[in-house]
Design a protein around this motif. Sequence first.
Motif, short mmCIF file in Angstrom:
data_model
loop_
_atom_site.label_atom_id
_atom_site.label_comp_id
_atom_site.label_asym_id
_atom_site.label_seq_id
_atom_site.Cartn_x
_atom_site.Cartn_y
_atom_site.Cartn_z
N UNK A 171 5.46 7.70 -7.42
CA UNK A 171 4.48 7.94 -6.38
C UNK A 171 5.12 8.02 -5.01
N UNK A 172 4.31 7.82 -3.98
CA UNK A 172 4.75 7.87 -2.59
C UNK A 172 4.88 6.44 -2.06
N UNK A 173 6.02 6.17 -1.42
CA UNK A 173 6.26 4.82 -0.90
C UNK A 173 6.61 4.89 0.59
N UNK A 174 6.08 3.91 1.34
CA UNK A 174 6.36 3.80 2.77
C UNK A 174 7.03 2.45 3.03
N UNK A 214 7.18 -2.69 1.60
CA UNK A 214 6.80 -1.35 1.15
C UNK A 214 5.33 -1.29 0.73
N UNK A 215 4.77 -0.13 0.93
CA UNK A 215 3.42 0.15 0.48
C UNK A 215 3.45 1.48 -0.27
N UNK A 216 2.87 1.52 -1.46
CA UNK A 216 2.95 2.73 -2.26
C UNK A 216 1.68 3.03 -3.02
N UNK A 217 1.58 4.27 -3.47
CA UNK A 217 0.45 4.72 -4.29
C UNK A 217 0.80 6.10 -4.83
N UNK A 218 0.04 6.53 -5.81
CA UNK A 218 0.27 7.87 -6.36
C UNK A 218 -0.13 8.92 -5.33
N UNK A 219 -1.23 8.69 -4.65
CA UNK A 219 -1.69 9.63 -3.63
C UNK A 219 -1.07 9.28 -2.28
N UNK A 220 -0.64 10.31 -1.55
CA UNK A 220 0.03 10.09 -0.28
C UNK A 220 -0.89 9.46 0.76
N UNK A 276 -3.43 7.51 0.33
CA UNK A 276 -3.69 6.11 0.00
C UNK A 276 -2.48 5.25 0.37
N UNK A 277 -1.29 5.73 0.04
CA UNK A 277 -0.07 4.99 0.36
C UNK A 277 0.09 4.85 1.88
N UNK A 278 -0.18 5.92 2.58
CA UNK A 278 -0.04 5.91 4.04
C UNK A 278 -1.03 4.95 4.67
N UNK A 279 -2.25 4.95 4.20
CA UNK A 279 -3.26 4.04 4.75
C UNK A 279 -2.84 2.59 4.51
N UNK A 280 -2.33 2.31 3.33
CA UNK A 280 -1.88 0.95 3.02
C UNK A 280 -0.73 0.54 3.94
#
Length: 340
Positions: A276-279, A304-310, A312-316
């Motif tokens: 997924x996408x990780x920040x 780090x904050x991550x999710x499959x959808x970008x 969602x990951x960005x918001x987290x």
Amino acid sequence: MKRHLLLVFSLAIILSCATTAPIPDWAQSPAAITQVYPAETYIAQRGRGQTRDAAEAAAAAEIARYFTSQINANSSFRTTTSTQNGVTGESLETETSTFVTSEINLAGLRYAQDAFYNKASKQWETVAYLDRAEAWALYEPRFKRQADSFRALYDAADAESDQFRKALRWRAVEQYSQRPEFESANTFGQILSPARMNAAFAGVRDEIASIPKELDTARRNAAVYIDCPVDFESAIVNAFSRTLSTEGFPVAKTRSEAAAVCAVTVDEGMQKRELGIFYFPSLQAVFSGTSSGTLFTYNASTEQAGAVREDVAKRRAYTALAEAVQKTFSTEFNKNSEKQ
């Protein structure tokens, strides 16, 4: 054998003297101590113990307890259960007690020459006392050094022209006045000799009383403009707006009406992986005044904050970073204020 008998005979004489000595005037009644040691001239307390040394130690402890209780009662910053600037009320009381014990010894603590052995209680009794005039002569120069440091901070805040730095300087003045060693010393002097304290340091006391108003005025005149070009759903701008408002600073809508600018640089640290996408977000906020350079730099980061959808990951990621700002900004900001 003769030496043993001599020791026994000597001890008997000592005990006889101790038990037959007349009761001193200060022990004739509970109120008699103030007749021998008038309150306007002395601070005196009685003490009892199995030995004369123990009685003197107990009397000294009573004087320390008297000062400590008075300081605690008059200390506006002290609470017994809450935590202020990372210091609990209990540790503040310990600091005050340590300060008082040191000061009363330095101020020339004395003991009654006519200590006596009370046959009824089978204890020694004595008086520990401070001569207010003598103690003040020793104490005044020590507090003057602290008062001079306070005045230097006060004058610097009063003379500052940059509105945001002025607010920081007034906060530093407030913090200095609330340090346990300064507030305890200030109240100690008032207990020791109120008239002399008022005569020598009335100006300092007036300045201390003026701090809240000066600080409030400085903050209200130091509006901050938040410049954050990289953000998500205004999470970071809102976080800084809330924390600055908590610290008493208005948030300006435009640069032109601001006394300071908070320039925020966000590093999203975005990585695309198979899962997924990780920040890995972090930020730096640089505060600068309109008539000066950098005044304060603040950094924050989070895990780090991550999710499959970008999205969602960005918001987290931004939510976590905003929470970090709200948790840590005030502490770092106030640490910086102390350095002004």
